[in-house]
Design an enzyme around this catalytic site. Structure first.
Site, PDB file in Angstrom:
ATOM      1  N   LYS A   1     -18.777  46.545-109.468  1.00  0.00           N
ATOM      2  CA  LYS A   1     -19.397  46.451-110.796  1.00  0.00           C
ATOM      3  C   LYS A   1     -20.546  47.457-110.900  1.00  0.00           C
ATOM      4  CE  LYS A   1     -22.803  44.662-112.599  1.00  0.00           C
ATOM      5  NZ  LYS A   1     -23.199  45.808-113.447  1.00  0.00           N
TER       6      LYS A   1
ATOM      7  N   GLY B   1     -30.275  48.159-105.754  1.00  0.00           N
ATOM      8  CA  GLY B   1     -31.021  48.032-106.998  1.00  0.00           C
ATOM      9  C   GLY B   1     -32.418  47.543-106.720  1.00  0.00           C
TER      10      GLY B   1
ATOM     11  N   GLU C   1     -29.811  47.048-100.570  1.00  0.00           N
ATOM     12  CA  GLU C   1     -30.532  48.309-100.438  1.00  0.00           C
ATOM     13  C   GLU C   1     -31.442  48.366-101.650  1.00  0.00           C
ATOM     14  OE1 GLU C   1     -32.034  51.329-100.802  1.00  0.00           O
ATOM     15  OE2 GLU C   1     -30.188  52.428-101.221  1.00  0.00           O
TER      16      GLU C   1
ATOM     17  N   CYS D   1     -34.654  55.821-104.345  1.00  0.00           N
ATOM     18  CA  CYS D   1     -35.503  54.938-103.545  1.00  0.00           C
ATOM     19  C   CYS D   1     -36.103  55.653-102.336  1.00  0.00           C
ATOM     20  CB  CYS D   1     -34.691  53.737-103.111  1.00  0.00           C
ATOM     21  SG  CYS D   1     -33.089  54.192-102.475  1.00  0.00           S
TER      22      CYS D   1
END
Ligand code: NAI
Ligand code: MG
Length: 492
Positions: free
Chosen positions: A176, A229, A251, A285
């Protein structure tokens, strides 16, 4: 790939219309306008996708020997390599990443799939010596159906990092992608189809996080969730996955320190530090969003950051000359601009940037100028919280101890970089950094074989490397009696 192909979900090897979702315009963040129409699924679509992943897991996929799984993955990887240009165009259109960056990133993905393919037929266990009465051994078995929930900054990379190890392990998948950038993930479905994957091994259902994402997380037919996310979302996911005691890998965000010691090759350090401050328009990130600089070279670094900010060509994502595109969506633009205000109020020195670029061609896009804050104190919010915009926060320090304290002084622990020409210091400092990956005299070097993930609030588990494969496997211990004798416990 023409846009029409994004108007269906990829479930059970077929392109199907959403059952309780629909279609939506996907926004080009460079113009703020719809550039294509994309399917999104609801709960009923997730149900069908999970059922097809379960059927594939129990059926054809489980029966294939590892070397045949590997062969399919290699075929997929080779096809992927021929479509890099096309995939990069789609992704840059959808998330605004400069095409030169998308090409560089997506150009590496085939190698991720190849590397994991090479492990698919090597999932060996161990024999465990005890005594002659038993033969004990372990086997590695796939975790089952995996729900993958990916973000909008690097949809195809996040998918590659998860699909490679999951497929090598023998899992089946419902992917998704993020609601803001679903198109490139749907394009993957075409490649799986062309490579001849059995139906249902990989299902792709874009959808809203709180609807399709939440349903996937709570679904009893899903054994594991692999998520990239934000930390707040991970906490929600943990709670909604608690009833089914799923396996999770997370993560999450980062606030990576990029430490420049005065004894470093400062020019090289500057290349890395400025590059990573503004790459992906700040939306990754691992970027060195905190630049820690030792006092003797502080002024020089600050000056160079200011100068180099002016050399960043902000532009349309599909223009090969563009260094930096817009923020990927409007909420992220607003978040970044809000942090600029916070930094100003906190008393950091805004040296350049900090504003939306809205002149001429840029008027409707989500563009932000490369931004430099200097004299940032380690406890300011702009030095503690993930901004996810092209904002460098430069923090002065004196000596190793202070550098380490500042580096470790956030809740995050994903990545760190340090620059020094003293080999002893390099090892000394690297060993004390609380981060899942530490780069010395380089930055953002990431490969299929190098584990990547967070300490502290930056995540659970690792992507890439053998560790990633492990996270898609269960261990079964089998103990076989060599005598078949079992004493009657009630005989005497
Ligand atoms: P997010 O964590 O909400 O979105 C990531 C994915 O989670 C998307 O696919 C979304 O649909 C899904 N999701 C959202 N709510 C969900 C739920 N309740 N259940 C299941 N799935 C759900 O991230 P968001 O809000 O788009 O970005 C906010 C901030 O998060 C960014 O500004 C950045 O600081 C950080 N972030 C970090 C990323 C990373 O690479 N570690 C990637 C994206 C965002
Ligand atoms: Mg969110």
């Amino acid at each position: 790939m023409d846009n029409a192909n994004f108007q269906r979900l990829f479930i059970g090897g077929e392109w199907v219309e959403p059952r309780d979702g629909g279609t939506r315009g996907s926004i080009d963040p460079a113009t703020g306008e719809h550039w294509g129409t994309v399917a999104y699924g609801g709960e009923a679509d997730i149900d069908v996708a999970v059922a097809s992943a379960q059927a594939a897991f129990e059926g054809p996929w489980r029966k294939l020997p590892g070397w045949e799984r590997a062969a399919l993955m290699r075929k997929f990887a080779d096809l992927y390599a021929t479509k890099v240009e096309e995939l990069a165009q789609i992704e840059s259109r959808d998330n605004g990443r400069a095409i030169r960056e998308s090409l560089g990133d997506i150009g590496l993905h085939a190698q991720y799939y190849h590397w994991f393919a090479s492990l698919a037929d090597k999932l060996s266990g161990r024999t465990i010596p005890i005594d002659d009465s038993v033969h004990a051994f372990t086997s590695r078995v796939p975790a089952g159906v995996v729900g993958m929930i990916t973000p909008w900054n690097v949809p195809l990379m996040a998918a590659a990092w998860k699909l490679g190890p999951a497929l090598a392990a023998g899992c089946t998948v419902v992917l998704k992608p993020a609601e803001q950038t679903p198109a490139s993930s749907l394009a993957l479905g075409r490649i799986f189809e062309e490579a001849g994957f059995p139906p249902g091994v990989v299902n792709i259902v874009p959808g809203d996080g709180p609807v399709a994402g939440a349903h996937l997380v709570a679904h009893p037919g899903v054994n594991k969730i692999a998520f990239t996310g934000e930390g707040a979302t991970a906490k929600t996911i943990l709670k909604s996955g608690a009833d089914t005691l799923k396996r999770f890998s997370f993560e999450l965000g980062g606030k990576a320190p990029h430490i420049i010691f005065a004894d470093a090759d400062v020019d090289q350090a500057l290349n890395a530090a400025t590059g990573s401050a503004w790459a992906l328009c700040g939306q990754s990130c691992a970027l060195g969003s905190r630049v820690l600089v030792e006092r003797p070279v502080y002024d020089r670094v600050v000056e160079e950051f200011q100068r180099r900010a002016k050399c960043v060509r902000v532009g349309m994502p599909l223009d090969p000359a563009t260094h930096m595109g817009p923020q990927a969506h409007q909420a992220q633009l607003e978040k970044t601009l809000n942090y600029v205000e916070i930094g100003k109020k906190e008393g950091a020195a805004l040296l350049t940037g900090g504003e939306r670029i809205a002149s001429g061609d840029f008027s409707r896009g989500y563009f932000v100028a490369p931004t430099v804050f200097a004299d940032v104190a380690p406890d300011m919010r702009i030095a503690q919280e993930e901004i996810f915009g092209p904002v460098a926060s430069i923090i002065p320090f004196e000596g190793e101890e202070e550098a380490i304290a500042i580096a470790n002084g956030t809740p995050y622990g994903l990545a760190a970089g340090l620059w020094t020409n003293d080999v002893g210091r390099a090892h000394r400092v690297a060993a004390r950094i609380e981060a899942g990956i530490v780069w010395v005299n380089t930055y953002r070097y990431i490969r299929w074989s190098t584990p990547y993930g967070g300490f502290k609030t930056s995540g659970w588990g690792r992507e890439n490397g053998l560790e990633a494969l492990d996270s898609y496997l269960e261990t079964r211990t089998t103990i076989v009696s060599t005598t078949g004798k079992f004493p009657d416990p009630f005989a005497s």
